[in-house]
Design a protein around this motif. Structure first.
Motif, PDB file in Angstrom:
ATOM      1  N   SER A 134      40.199  47.018  46.139  1.00  7.88           N
ATOM      2  CA  SER A 134      39.131  45.502  45.877  1.00  7.88           C
ATOM      3  C   SER A 134      38.302  46.217  44.183  1.00  7.88           C
ATOM      4  CB  SER A 134      38.641  44.995  47.198  1.00  7.88           C
ATOM      5  OG  SER A 134      36.998  45.513  47.064  1.00  7.88           O
ATOM      6  N   TRP A 176      34.963  45.097  41.206  1.00  9.59           N
ATOM      7  CA  TRP A 176      33.704  44.760  41.037  1.00  9.59           C
ATOM      8  C   TRP A 176      33.178  43.729  40.624  1.00  9.59           C
ATOM      9  CZ3 TRP A 176      33.397  42.934  36.721  1.00  9.59           C
ATOM     10  CH2 TRP A 176      34.100  43.089  35.265  1.00  9.59           C
ATOM     11  N   LYS A 195      38.962  50.298  50.780  1.00  6.41           N
ATOM     12  CA  LYS A 195      38.003  50.760  49.847  1.00  6.41           C
ATOM     13  C   LYS A 195      37.749  50.412  49.085  1.00  6.41           C
ATOM     14  CE  LYS A 195      39.105  52.389  45.558  1.00  6.41           C
ATOM     15  NZ  LYS A 195      38.228  52.461  44.472  1.00  6.41           N
ATOM     16  N   PRO A 196      36.084  49.373  48.049  1.00  2.09           N
ATOM     17  CA  PRO A 196      36.122  48.997  47.294  1.00  2.09           C
ATOM     18  C   PRO A 196      36.000  49.266  46.025  1.00  2.09           C
ATOM     19  CG  PRO A 196      33.359  50.279  48.416  1.00  2.09           C
ATOM     20  CD  PRO A 196      34.744  50.346  49.545  1.00  2.09           C
ATOM     21  N   SER A 197      35.662  48.696  44.711  1.00  4.40           N
ATOM     22  CA  SER A 197      35.037  49.367  43.740  1.00  4.40           C
ATOM     23  C   SER A 197      33.400  50.224  43.394  1.00  4.40           C
ATOM     24  CB  SER A 197      35.303  48.531  42.746  1.00  4.40           C
ATOM     25  OG  SER A 197      34.937  48.735  41.308  1.00  4.40           O
ATOM     26  N   GLY A 216      34.938  55.389  46.556  1.00  2.71           N
ATOM     27  CA  GLY A 216      34.967  56.263  45.531  1.00  2.71           C
ATOM     28  C   GLY A 216      36.027  55.763  44.421  1.00  2.71           C
ATOM     29  N   ALA A 255      39.438  56.522  41.749  1.00  4.10           N
ATOM     30  CA  ALA A 255      40.758  56.739  41.679  1.00  4.10           C
ATOM     31  C   ALA A 255      41.284  57.154  41.959  1.00  4.10           C
ATOM     32  CB  ALA A 255      41.310  56.161  40.185  1.00  4.10           C
ATOM     33  N   GLY A 297      41.629  55.761  45.920  1.00  5.47           N
ATOM     34  CA  GLY A 297      42.306  54.438  45.820  1.00  5.47           C
ATOM     35  C   GLY A 297      43.320  55.601  45.789  1.00  5.47           C
ATOM     36  N   GLN A 298      44.076  56.045  45.010  1.00  5.86           N
ATOM     37  CA  GLN A 298      45.475  56.325  44.663  1.00  5.86           C
ATOM     38  C   GLN A 298      46.056  57.426  46.397  1.00  5.86           C
ATOM     39  OE1 GLN A 298      46.955  57.551  40.866  1.00  5.86           O
ATOM     40  NE2 GLN A 298      47.075  59.448  41.122  1.00  5.86           N
ATOM     41  N   PHE A 318      46.037  45.119  47.569  1.00  8.83           N
ATOM     42  CA  PHE A 318      45.382  45.090  46.096  1.00  8.83           C
ATOM     43  C   PHE A 318      44.182  44.158  45.277  1.00  8.83           C
ATOM     44  CE2 PHE A 318      43.466  47.954  42.219  1.00  8.83           C
ATOM     45  CZ  PHE A 318      44.007  47.503  41.433  1.00  8.83           C
ATOM     46  N   THR A 319      43.760  43.873  44.406  1.00  9.19           N
ATOM     47  CA  THR A 319      43.000  43.115  43.801  1.00  9.19           C
ATOM     48  C   THR A 319      42.394  43.996  42.225  1.00  9.19           C
ATOM     49  OG1 THR A 319      42.945  41.032  44.808  1.00  9.19           O
ATOM     50  CG2 THR A 319      41.571  41.759  42.541  1.00  9.19           C
ATOM     51  N   SER A 328      43.444  45.166  37.960  1.00  9.71           N
ATOM     52  CA  SER A 328      43.888  45.492  36.487  1.00  9.71           C
ATOM     53  C   SER A 328      45.006  45.488  37.088  1.00  9.71           C
ATOM     54  CB  SER A 328      43.168  45.905  35.654  1.00  9.71           C
ATOM     55  OG  SER A 328      43.335  47.417  36.441  1.00  9.71           O
ATOM     56  N   GLU A 388      47.014  41.107  43.554  1.00 12.04           N
ATOM     57  CA  GLU A 388      46.231  39.853  42.088  1.00 12.04           C
ATOM     58  C   GLU A 388      45.946  40.512  41.318  1.00 12.04           C
ATOM     59  OE1 GLU A 388      42.550  38.319  42.606  1.00 12.04           O
ATOM     60  OE2 GLU A 388      44.368  37.789  41.240  1.00 12.04           O
ATOM     61  N   GLY A 446      45.353  40.573  36.388  1.00 10.90           N
ATOM     62  CA  GLY A 446      44.424  40.158  35.761  1.00 10.90           C
ATOM     63  C   GLY A 446      44.745  38.297  35.432  1.00 10.90           C
ATOM     64  N   LYS A 463      33.325  46.889  25.767  1.00  8.09           N
ATOM     65  CA  LYS A 463      34.597  46.393  25.769  1.00  8.09           C
ATOM     66  C   LYS A 463      34.526  45.008  25.745  1.00  8.09           C
ATOM     67  CE  LYS A 463      38.601  44.898  28.357  1.00  8.09           C
ATOM     68  NZ  LYS A 463      39.196  44.026  30.060  1.00  8.09           N
ATOM     69  N   PHE A 485      37.939  39.909  30.339  1.00  7.48           N
ATOM     70  CA  PHE A 485      37.149  39.775  31.211  1.00  7.48           C
ATOM     71  C   PHE A 485      35.574  39.691  31.119  1.00  7.48           C
ATOM     72  CE2 PHE A 485      38.697  39.639  35.552  1.00  7.48           C
ATOM     73  CZ  PHE A 485      38.029  39.861  36.797  1.00  7.48           C
TER      74      PHE A 485
HETATM   75  N1  LIG Z   1      42.450  40.349  38.409  1.00  7.24           N
HETATM   76  C1  LIG Z   1      40.695  40.504  38.923  1.00  7.24           C
HETATM   77  O1  LIG Z   1      40.555  39.839  39.501  1.00  7.24           O
HETATM   78  C2  LIG Z   1      40.197  41.937  38.242  1.00  7.24           C
HETATM   79  C3  LIG Z   1      40.108  42.188  36.738  1.00  7.24           C
HETATM   80  N2  LIG Z   1      39.562  43.583  36.513  1.00  7.24           N
HETATM   81  C4  LIG Z   1      39.882  43.892  35.456  1.00  7.24           C
HETATM   82  O2  LIG Z   1      40.537  45.339  35.150  1.00  7.24           O
HETATM   83  C5  LIG Z   1      40.011  46.175  34.499  1.00  7.24           C
HETATM   84  C6  LIG Z   1      38.396  47.157  35.257  1.00  7.24           C
HETATM   85  O3  LIG Z   1      38.103  46.410  36.477  1.00  7.24           O
HETATM   86  P1  LIG Z   1      38.653  47.582  37.576  1.00  7.24           P
HETATM   87  O4  LIG Z   1      37.234  46.779  38.680  1.00  7.24           O
HETATM   88  O5  LIG Z   1      37.661  48.764  37.206  1.00  7.24           O
HETATM   89  O6  LIG Z   1      39.974  47.275  37.648  1.00  7.24           O
HETATM   90  P2  LIG Z   1      40.667  48.532  38.561  1.00  7.24           P
HETATM   91  O7  LIG Z   1      41.454  48.437  38.589  1.00  7.24           O
HETATM   92  O8  LIG Z   1      39.946  49.781  37.377  1.00  7.24           O
HETATM   93  O9  LIG Z   1      40.321  48.760  39.438  1.00  7.24           O
HETATM   94  C7  LIG Z   1      39.534  47.601  40.465  1.00  7.24           C
HETATM   95  C8  LIG Z   1      40.191  48.814  41.973  1.00  7.24           C
HETATM   96  O10 LIG Z   1      41.018  49.862  42.205  1.00  7.24           O
HETATM   97  C9  LIG Z   1      40.577  50.944  42.450  1.00  7.24           C
HETATM   98  N3  LIG Z   1      41.583  52.137  41.618  1.00  7.24           N
HETATM   99  C10 LIG Z   1      40.791  52.498  40.901  1.00  7.24           C
HETATM  100  N4  LIG Z   1      42.532  53.024  39.631  1.00  7.24           N
HETATM  101  C11 LIG Z   1      43.471  53.022  41.240  1.00  7.24           C
HETATM  102  C12 LIG Z   1      43.890  53.281  41.187  1.00  7.24           C
HETATM  103  N5  LIG Z   1      45.482  54.766  40.568  1.00  7.24           N
HETATM  104  N6  LIG Z   1      45.145  53.946  42.626  1.00  7.24           N
HETATM  105  C13 LIG Z   1      44.546  53.423  43.146  1.00  7.24           C
HETATM  106  N7  LIG Z   1      43.376  52.898  43.610  1.00  7.24           N
HETATM  107  C14 LIG Z   1      42.631  52.598  42.130  1.00  7.24           C
HETATM  108  C15 LIG Z   1      39.781  50.965  42.038  1.00  7.24           C
HETATM  109  O11 LIG Z   1      38.399  52.024  42.118  1.00  7.24           O
HETATM  110  C16 LIG Z   1      39.490  50.009  42.384  1.00  7.24           C
HETATM  111  O12 LIG Z   1      38.016  49.416  43.589  1.00  7.24           O
HETATM  112  C17 LIG Z   1      38.869  44.916  33.730  1.00  7.24           C
HETATM  113  O13 LIG Z   1      37.584  45.528  32.836  1.00  7.24           O
HETATM  114  C18 LIG Z   1      39.069  43.628  34.168  1.00  7.24           C
HETATM  115  O14 LIG Z   1      39.895  43.224  32.957  1.00  7.24           O
HETATM  116  C19 LIG Z   1      38.947  43.773  36.963  1.00  7.24           C
HETATM  117  C20 LIG Z   1      38.260  43.111  37.719  1.00  7.24           C
HETATM  118  C21 LIG Z   1      39.464  42.214  38.597  1.00  7.24           C
END
Ligand SMILES: NC(=O)C1=CN([C@@H]2O[C@H](COP(=O)(O)OP(=O)(O)OC[C@H]3O[C@@H](n4cnc5c(N)ncnc54)[C@H](O)[C@@H]3O)[C@@H](O)[C@H]2O)C=CC1
Ligand SMILES: O=C(O)/C=C/C=C(\O)C(=O)O
Length: 482
Positions: free
Chosen positions: A149, A151, A175-177, A206, A208, A211-212, A225-226, A228, A249, A251, A334, A388
């Protein structure tokens, strides 16, 4: 000085990361480190998956009513610590405490209670073949599933995923953010106190790497997953290697389509402003592109800008605050970069456009003024890319067809809102919008039974109601000759 050190929940125990590595956790409103969370890696995830595998069979065999009872006990625990969760969520994310109290934490409780009820009421399916046979469908849990999930709505989205997973009898590795880990850590404590059997719910803190590792783990059968679109695309590719089901889910760049005949009440203008700037614009459902029929454009623009300028940006703990801090320094930069780009693309900044200095304890915090921009065409990056943050654009249109074309003119397709007194038009426009969720004369009214998710670059699959129950189960058809 960090006064908070979080832990992982593995096999019913709150434990340190195996490599003893930690990440700094920031308080966005103060711009300083205030906690540390495990920087877990593949070894931590492997331990969590192993604990989940050991618990999965017994949890699957646990009667739905018992699973529901434990989920309601967890919801009870959150309600009993409501103030602690509210302040933790606000401190961790920068959002107004009033918003966490009104939305985030009550929704986390609702998620748990909704799926606790849903699983005990989920109807079975059968198909009779006249006098030849009867078919019935078993919906069986997948075993161990992964929930990852973001942040922006930390506990709200964390529980939105783990609740249906637990309700359907799966053991969970969640795994939370790493940006907002604290309420998930509190939930870990409360899940133990609520009496969940060890290994049923495992929470790995933790970034990426953790998460990976969840995505790559052969023992994990599905990923919800929710986050980017970029990360979601990577997850989809990697999950394919182990034939995992994925629910993504992602962007959004959502349109609010305002027709000249809409009810231009103060309440509706307030809703459109809330749609634009709630949670500092950090909700995937926010209406960041406001399309306004030309006949009312000037009046709408002036009323909307006046409201944006009246919003209070400040200390999230202050009840008068409408917008708190954005979630991180990187995200702040950003957003400010996006505003600079909008100016370079020829945009007129009608409101905001700058960082906000909040005095006192928040002097080093990360605040952005609610920003309204017009004068940009649909194809520019500002109107194409997810910001965002508290940044919206206004664009005029002429007629239904142009409104729909503009609304659909991005790679995203998550949500939209349509504002008109003509309900025939509302229905026909809603049907033509490339979006998974369309609100008519409202925004963010949420019935948890409804399908939730997007199309195009906004994701794959649907959460909510039976969609979520189906995602976390496999259907098996049994055909019995009569
Ligand atoms: N559509 C939505 O609901 C959201 C969109 N965003 C967008 O994403 C951008 C970055 O925000 P983040 O929260 O950092 O989103 P992110 O997509 O980078 O991270 C979301 C979750 O995925 C995990 N993650 C990161 N890389 C991963 C990988 N390779 N494999 C598995 N898990 C992984 C992170 O630790 C976090 O728990 C924001 O600036 C915004 O543009 C961010 C939050 C929510
Ligand atoms: O399920 C909801 O009500 C809202 C979901 C919001 C997101 O998924 C998001 O902002 O990322």
């Amino acid at each position: 000085m960090t006064d908070l050190v979080l832990a992982n929940l593995i096999g019913g125990e709150l434990v340190a990361p195996i490599q003893s590595r930690y990440l700094d956790v920031y308080e966005p409103a103060a711009g300083r480190v205030y906690a540390r969370c495990p920087d877990s890696d593949a070894a931590d995830v492997a331990a969590a998956v192993s604990a989940a595998q050991a618990a999965a069979a017994a949890w699957a065999a646990t009667p739905a009513a018992e699973r529901a009872r434990l989920m309601n006990r967890l919801a009870d625990r959150i309600e009993a610590r409501l103030d602690d969760y509210v302040h933790a969520e606000s401190r961790d994310s920068g959002k107004p405490a009033a918003l966490a109290r009104a939305v985030d934490i009550p929704r986390a409780v609702a998620n748990l209670r909704f799926f606790a009820a849903a699983i005990t009421q989920w109807s079975s399916e059968a198909h009779a073949m006249e006098d030849r046979a009867i078919n019935y469908t078993l919906r069986q849990p997948l075993g161990v599933v992964g929930c990852i999930s973001p942040w922006n709505l930390p506990l709200y989205l964390f529980t939105w995923k783990i609740a249906p997973a637990l309700a359907t009898g799966n053991a969970v590795v969640a795994k939370p953010s790493e940006v907002t880990p604290v309420t998930a850590w509190m939930l870990a404590e409360d899940s133990v106190a609520a009496g969940f059997p060890p290994g049923v719910l495992n929470i790995v803190q933790g970034g990426a790497a953790a998460g990976q590792a969840i995505v790559d783990a052969p023992g994990v059968k599905a990923i919800s997953f929710t986050g980017s679109t970029r990360v979601g695309a990577g997850i989809a590719a990697r999950a394919a290697a182990t034939f995992k089901k994925t629910s993504l889910e992602l962007g959004g760049k959502n349109a609010s389509v305002v027709f000249a005949d809409f009810d231009a009440s103060d309440d509706n203008l307030d809703t459109l402003v809330r749609s634009a700037f709630s949670n500092q614009g950090q909700i995937c459902l926010c209406g960041s592109r406001i399309l306004v029929e030309r006949a009312i454009y000037d009046e709408f623009r002036d009323r909307f800008v006046a409201r944006a300028n009246a919003l209070v940006v400040g200390d999230p703990l202050d009840e008068k605050t409408n917008l708190g801090a954005v979630v991180s320094k990187a995200h702040h930069d950003k957003i400010m970069g996006c505003i600079a780009l909008a100016r370079e693309e020829g945009g007129n900044v009608l409101a905001g456009g700058d960082a906000v200095a909040v005095p006192g304890r928040c002097a080093d915090g990360w605040f952005v003024a609610p920003t309204v921009i017009d004068g940009l065409g649909p194809a520019c990056r500002t109107n194409q890319e997810e910001i965002f943050g508290p940044v919206v654009t206004l664009q005029p249109f002429d007629g239904d067809d142009e409104a729909i074309a503009l609304a659909n003119a991005t790679g995203y397709g998550l949500a939209a809102s349509v504002w008109t007194r003509d309900l025939i038009r509302a229905h026909t426009v809603a049907a033509r919008l490339e979006a998974g969720i369309v609100w008519v004369n409202c925004w963010m009214l949420r019935d948890l039974r409804t399908p939730f998710g997007g199309v195009k670059n906004s994701g794959v699959g649907r959460e909510g109601g039976v969609e979520a129950l189906r995602f976390f189960t496999d259907a098996k058809n049994v055909c019995v000759q009569l």
